[in-house]
Scaffold this active site. Structure first.
Site, mmCIF file in Angstrom:
data_model
loop_
_atom_site.group_PDB
_atom_site.id
_atom_site.type_symbol
_atom_site.label_atom_id
_atom_site.label_comp_id
_atom_site.label_asym_id
_atom_site.label_seq_id
_atom_site.Cartn_x
_atom_site.Cartn_y
_atom_site.Cartn_z
ATOM 1 C CE LYS A 16 38.241 -14.197 10.603
ATOM 2 N NZ LYS A 16 39.398 -13.336 10.939
ATOM 3 N NE ARG A 91 40.798 -13.441 4.982
ATOM 4 C CZ ARG A 91 40.961 -14.427 5.858
ATOM 5 N NH1 ARG A 91 40.185 -15.471 5.848
ATOM 6 N NH2 ARG A 91 41.915 -14.357 6.743
ATOM 7 N NE ARG A 127 46.278 -17.594 15.065
ATOM 8 C CZ ARG A 127 45.396 -17.124 14.175
ATOM 9 N NH1 ARG A 127 44.204 -16.748 14.554
ATOM 10 N NH2 ARG A 127 45.726 -17.031 12.925
ATOM 11 N NE ARG A 160 47.424 -19.360 10.596
ATOM 12 C CZ ARG A 160 46.249 -18.766 10.353
ATOM 13 N NH1 ARG A 160 45.188 -19.109 11.052
ATOM 14 N NH2 ARG A 160 46.129 -17.858 9.432
ATOM 15 N NE ARG A 171 47.163 -13.821 8.253
ATOM 16 C CZ ARG A 171 47.139 -14.366 9.469
ATOM 17 N NH1 ARG A 171 48.231 -14.420 10.206
ATOM 18 N NH2 ARG A 171 46.018 -14.852 9.941
HETATM 19 P P1 AMP Z 1 42.785 -17.546 8.031
HETATM 20 O O1 AMP Z 1 43.083 -18.864 8.658
HETATM 21 O O2 AMP Z 1 41.308 -17.282 7.903
HETATM 22 O O3 AMP Z 1 43.523 -16.401 8.662
HETATM 23 O O4 AMP Z 1 43.314 -17.639 6.512
HETATM 24 C C1 AMP Z 1 44.682 -17.879 6.232
HETATM 25 C C2 AMP Z 1 45.000 -17.474 4.799
HETATM 26 O O5 AMP Z 1 44.187 -18.246 3.889
HETATM 27 C C3 AMP Z 1 44.682 -16.027 4.441
HETATM 28 O O6 AMP Z 1 45.714 -15.136 4.814
HETATM 29 C C4 AMP Z 1 44.527 -16.133 2.922
HETATM 30 O O7 AMP Z 1 45.776 -16.262 2.285
HETATM 31 C C5 AMP Z 1 43.797 -17.465 2.780
HETATM 32 N N1 AMP Z 1 42.324 -17.299 2.851
HETATM 33 C C6 AMP Z 1 41.486 -17.806 3.794
HETATM 34 N N2 AMP Z 1 40.210 -17.453 3.552
HETATM 35 C C7 AMP Z 1 40.242 -16.694 2.433
HETATM 36 C C8 AMP Z 1 39.255 -16.005 1.674
HETATM 37 N N3 AMP Z 1 37.964 -16.022 2.043
HETATM 38 N N4 AMP Z 1 39.651 -15.332 0.569
HETATM 39 C C9 AMP Z 1 40.943 -15.304 0.180
HETATM 40 N N5 AMP Z 1 41.937 -15.911 0.850
HETATM 41 C C10 AMP Z 1 41.602 -16.607 1.970
#
Ligand code: AMP
Length: 220
Positions: A16, A91, A127, A160, A171
């Site tokens: 994404k 999400r 990654r 990360r 996740r």
């Molecule tokens: P990402 O970079 O999109 O993989 O997000 C990293 C982390 O941020 C996720 O594993 C969640 O802990 C938090 N996070 C990001 N977007 C959301 C969302 N829309 N709702 C809840 N937690 C989020």
């Protein structure tokens, strides 16, 4: 029609972030990654950052209200005149319903990037992110020219914490439980389509652009 809201759905590791950056460049849209905003808050040590740090490190979802506030602040009303790519939001069903409310009357297109589940863990573990310009590499599939350094700006790449195996697996579990229902929520809409995220970055991008072409006037 202008000011589209493009929602990118997909499991962690589906690509994404990479595709969002390419879309933003091509279509001159704003980019909102809730994950990036939250990581920045953790880095700064802000009140929000303190609230979400442990949750993120465990691979769990941050409470809906906190993320929805971030989204509301950035995109409500006319704040994103040129349109926006949402990357990592919604999400949960609750977030999807909230987004419906705050963007009613606007043009929305939902793209679901599908990747075979056995590939996702490999993608996540390989990654590497550039903390300076945000470019995403993968040591298995798209390594930087110089190991550990960003091709674009030269900064040292990082892994990360939540991409390490145990947290990445959590996740993916959370994704299946909380986010897959969001796909069902959107999947019967006319402005929903899927892209095969198992392909190379450029092929996935072409497929997304092709899918958007029928929905958005600005995609030529
Ligand atoms: P990402 O970079 O999109 O993989 O997000 C990293 C982390 O941020 C996720 O594993 C969640 O802990 C938090 N996070 C990001 N977007 C959301 C969302 N829309 N709702 C809840 N937690 C989020």
């Amino acid at each position: 029609m202008s000011h589209p809201i493009i929602v990118l759905l997909g499991a962690p590791g589906a690509g994404k972030g990479t595709q969002a950056r390419k879309l933003v460049d091509k279509l001159n849209l704003a980019h909102l990654s809730t994950g990036d905003v939250l990581r920045e808050a953790v880095k700064e040590g802000s009140e929000l950052g303190k609230q979400v740090k442990e949750i993120m490190e465990a691979g769990e979802l941050v409470p809906d209200q906190l993320v929805s506030e971030i989204v509301y602040e950035k995109i409500s009303g006319d704040k994103v005149q040129q349109g926006v790519v949402l990357d990592g939001y919604p999400r949960t069903l609750n977030q999807a319903e909230f987004l419906e409310e705050v963007t009613s009357g606007k043009e929305r297109v939902v793209v679901n990037i599908r990747v075979d589940s056995e590939k996702l863990l490999q993608r996540l573990s390989g990654r590497r992110d550039c903390p300076n310009c945000g470019t995403i590499f993968n040591v298995h599939f798209s390594p930087p020219f110089k190991e550990d350094f960003c091709d674009l700006c030269g900064a040292r790449l990082i892994q990360r914490k939540d991409d390490r195996n145990e947290v990445a697996a959590e996740r993916l579990r959370v994704y299946r439980e909380e986010t897959e229902p969001v796909i069902e929520f959107y999947s019967t809409r006319e402005s929903y389509f899927e892209a095969d995220g198992n392909q190379d970055v450029m092929d996935v991008f072409e497929e997304i652009i092709e899918g958007l072409r029928s929905d958005l006037a600005e995609v030529s």
